[in-house]
Scaffold this active site. Sequence first.
Site, PDB file in Angstrom:
ATOM      1  CD  GLU A   1      34.337   4.761 -35.333  1.00 55.18           C
ATOM      2  OE1 GLU A   1      35.529   4.392 -35.311  1.00 55.18           O
ATOM      3  OE2 GLU A   1      34.006   5.960 -35.191  1.00 55.18           O
TER       4      GLU A   1
ATOM      5  CG  HIS B   1      31.243  13.845 -42.975  1.00 51.66           C
ATOM      6  ND1 HIS B   1      32.537  14.104 -43.356  1.00 51.66           N
ATOM      7  CD2 HIS B   1      31.259  13.783 -41.622  1.00 51.66           C
ATOM      8  CE1 HIS B   1      33.302  14.219 -42.266  1.00 51.66           C
ATOM      9  NE2 HIS B   1      32.551  14.022 -41.211  1.00 51.66           N
TER      10      HIS B   1
END
Lengths: 325, 394
Positions: free
Chosen positions: A60, A130
């Site tokens: 990321e 999530h």
Amino acid sequence: MAKMNLLQAINNALITAMEENEKVMVFGEDVGHFGGVFRATSNLQQQFGRDRCFNTPLTEQGIIGFANGLASQGSVPVAEIQFGDYIFPAFDQIVNETAKWRYRSGGQFSCGTLTIRTPYGGGIAGGHYHSQSPEAYFAHTPGLKIVMPRNPYQAKGLLLASIRDDNPVLFMEPKRLYRASVGEVPEEDYTLPLGKAEITKSGTDITLLAWGAQMEVLDKATEMAQKEGIDAEVIDLRSILPWDVDTVCESVVKTGRLLISHEAPLTGGFASEIAATVQDKCFLNLESPIARVCGLDTPYPLAHEKEYMPDHLKVFEAIKRTVHY
Amino acid sequence: MKDRNHLSNVGLVHKVSIIENGLIDIPMLQILKPDGSPHKDAVVPDIDQELALKIYRTMRFIRVLDERMVAAQRQGRISFYLASTGEEAASVASAAALEPQDMIMSQYREQGALAFRGYSTEAFMNQMFSNEKEANKGRQMPIHYGDKSLNFMTISSPLGTQIPQASGYAYGQKMAGEEAVTICYFGEGAASEGDFHAGLNMAAVLNCPVIFFCRNNGYAISTPSEEQFAGDGIASRGLGYGVKTIRVDGNDSFAVYAATQKARALALKENCPVLIEAMTYRLAAHSTSDDPTGYRSKEEESKWQQKDPIARLGAWLKGKGWLDEEQENKDLETMRQEVLQELKRVEKVPVCKIDEIIEDVYDTPPWHLKEQLSELKKHMAKYPEAYPKTSGRL
């Protein structure tokens, strides 16, 4: 007009942007041939080639660092972070680099063309990693814009506006609605303004404010309150940074009451910023304390997801408490 | 190379064989010996007198500038400084091998590259005095240079962040069809950051024409390199990423020049990254906020003073008959005078008006910034003596 779900609307916006400008490039983990784990980038590589839609290594900080360089060079990167929960490795690149690029160089260079797309939010049994809604972390960062759409029409119009905006935009997509939210979306090009809230229902007794997937919850609670004779005004903030203080304050001046709701934890959540600003600007109009209906100050739990979420019942109860204060 | 990465192409062994001697000793390219004479089998790069002297004079200018500005910081005239003493060849000779259209993304000890590109003494001073003529509008600490017209990306303090950025910048240059590369400078300490890993891996996988230039100068502030890594320096890592790699003597202008020139040609031709590890020594303190006597010996420093990059190239130039020593010494005095005069002149230039505090956060200031500026100006008008730099120009 065509019926699209939220993912299709995003896909449609990306195609529109890539057709319009060959400098637009879409990349991230699994966005290439596969089309993304949620299929938001379906067929882009097939249509525009590997050079413009590609997989990156799983990093990321690398994705956003790369995107920063690409944006400062003059390309138009649309970077995807697979889940908002995994944006934190890129926090340094976003906060110290993306957001300060223009300011620190005296306007010589900028990352203005960058858009970062990321799915956010709970309600999908996603547990700790999530489900998060990290918008408030970024709202503390001058130089960024933060946008969160609530339905397919919003998603396309706001995403196109974000890609074309000359400031870095963090575009947070409510993944719970990716397939659940379906609506009419113009196939032609259109944009919706950044930094502008939208009054989705006018009312007189209380102002209800939220964004993204939480708008559905407000709508349900509003209907319940209506049955009890409470006429709520409902506002979708749409942009978290900069946010539309005028629309919110005008509404509160009229209703005298405000309830803000978000999935993210209460403490340090963006509702705190709004509440503090509104009490400063509307002190003489407020008839009750500003209510905040938010996630608990816990990590996002799996088994207790239903209990954790600021659902319509919690909002409904808070509306009654506020109106009958 | 890339086919090899597929599982089905992995070669087999049938006995346990842990690789224990994987630390290959990557040799260091040296063309000029410390005395300035070329090695017998070395190929001296094709550098004409004009370019050789430009490299030499730029290095001398940087040393003058560094000495003067460290002193200026000690006198409290600027808030901070960071010298590149001993490492001038690494930045100057590498920049000399580039073309003006190549982007330079630097860490903070590469003022030599900027000077080689033509950044003026006045521009150096404007930046360090954070005044209204400075390109960054006085917003960043001294030595955080940036100049769009010279393709020199504005420096930022967070270490290593420019490494994946350089990969992205180079990818954009390639996509735009430019005959240009990006060079990315960083120290061996910064190479421990996650962004080093991200940047090299991305550049290799995505075929970016970028030169990663590591100044391995032995120290990251007080941390010696043996506490920074256990492998064979930074160069050995390039190989693991599938990045073409070379190690050079960072105090040898010709080794740096030749390697960078070759790296640029490779990066452009093959759309690939190249890693250069330049071995050097940070003769300077880390910064004006650091005192190296607390962590290293005078003996160690004096050993490296013998390997001075400026003296080495100077000796070669003399041997070639290209250097008039008397003239050079006069020029050195002129440089010192010019630096001092510019310093004295520029320190009187005012800082930007207070309105600049909200500009460039966004393309245009949004409502909340305008509101905050308006409040600030009202407050300043009430207490002008508390804000002497700006209250006179509200």
